[in-house]
Design a protein around this motif. Structure first.
Motif, short mmCIF file in Angstrom:
data_model
loop_
_atom_site.label_atom_id
_atom_site.label_comp_id
_atom_site.label_asym_id
_atom_site.label_seq_id
_atom_site.Cartn_x
_atom_site.Cartn_y
_atom_site.Cartn_z
N ALA A 9 1.07 -0.70 -0.04
CA ALA A 9 -0.18 0.34 0.23
C ALA A 9 1.00 1.26 0.12
O ALA A 9 0.37 2.33 -0.74
N TRP A 10 1.91 1.20 0.53
CA TRP A 10 2.95 2.12 0.97
C TRP A 10 3.47 2.43 -0.27
O TRP A 10 3.55 3.83 -1.05
N TRP A 14 2.64 6.31 -2.94
CA TRP A 14 3.83 6.94 -3.12
C TRP A 14 3.83 7.22 -4.73
O TRP A 14 4.29 8.64 -5.64
N LYS A 15 3.74 6.03 -5.69
CA LYS A 15 4.02 6.05 -6.90
C LYS A 15 2.46 6.77 -7.64
O LYS A 15 2.57 7.88 -8.23
N ARG A 21 0.73 13.98 -9.74
CA ARG A 21 1.29 15.20 -9.99
C ARG A 21 1.94 15.83 -11.60
O ARG A 21 2.98 16.83 -11.47
N LYS A 22 1.55 14.67 -12.28
CA LYS A 22 1.94 14.72 -13.85
C LYS A 22 1.25 16.33 -14.20
O LYS A 22 0.75 16.50 -15.73
N TRP A 23 -0.19 15.92 -13.20
CA TRP A 23 -1.98 17.11 -14.09
C TRP A 23 -1.75 16.30 -15.25
O TRP A 23 -2.22 17.78 -16.55
N ASN A 24 -1.81 15.63 -15.77
CA ASN A 24 -2.54 15.17 -16.69
C ASN A 24 -3.61 13.93 -16.69
O ASN A 24 -3.58 12.97 -15.99
N LEU A 34 -3.57 3.03 -8.98
CA LEU A 34 -2.72 3.16 -7.94
C LEU A 34 -3.11 2.93 -6.68
O LEU A 34 -2.92 2.54 -5.39
N ALA A 35 -3.64 4.75 -6.63
CA ALA A 35 -4.15 5.18 -5.11
C ALA A 35 -5.66 4.04 -4.55
O ALA A 35 -5.59 3.28 -3.16
#
Length: 102
Positions: A9-10, A14-15, A21-24, A34-35
Motif C-alpha cells: 500500500a505504501w 507514493w507512486k 503530479r503530472k497533471w494530465n 494506484l491509489a
C-alpha cells in the motif's frame, strides 16, 4: 518495501502521488489506479483514501471521466472513508478539503 514484485500500500501510494503530479489525464488515471490498489491492500489507509478522493475529484473537475457522476461519488466515498479513520492528519484533511471544493 516492495519485495518479490508484490506491491505494498505504501509503495502504491507514493507512486500514485508522483503520477497525479503530472497533471494530465494519463497521469491521473494511473494515480487513481494506484491509489485504489493501495486501498485494496490496506482498506484503513487514510492517505490512500484521501489521495484517491482528490484524484477522482480532479478527474471529475477536469472533465476526464467517462462517468462524471461516478467519479464524484467515488471521490466523496473515499473522503468519507479517510475521515472515518482520522480527523487530525493534515495531509488527509488537505486532500479532503480539496475534494470538497471541486
Amino acid at each position: 518495501s516492495e519485495t518479490n514484485s508484490q506491491p505494498t500500500a505504501w509503495g502504491c501510494y507514493w507512486k500514485a502521488s508522483a503520477e497525479f503530479r503530472k497533471w494530465n489525464r494519463d497521469g491521473m488515471a494511473a494515480a487513481i489506479a494506484l491509489a485504489e490498489q493501495a486501498v485494496a491492500l490496506e482498506p484503513n489507509d487514510t492517505w490512500a483514501h484521501s489521495l484517491a478522493a482528490y484524484c477522482r475529484a480532479l478527474e471529475f473537475f477536469s472533465g476526464w471521466s467517462h462517468d462524471p457522476n461516478d467519479a464524484r461519488s467515488l471521490a466523496l466515498d473515499h473522503v468519507k472513508q479517510a475521515l472515518a479513520f482520522t480527523d487530525d492528519d493534515v495531509l488527509v484533511l488537505g486532500y479532503a478539503a480539496g475534494t470538497h471544493l471541486m
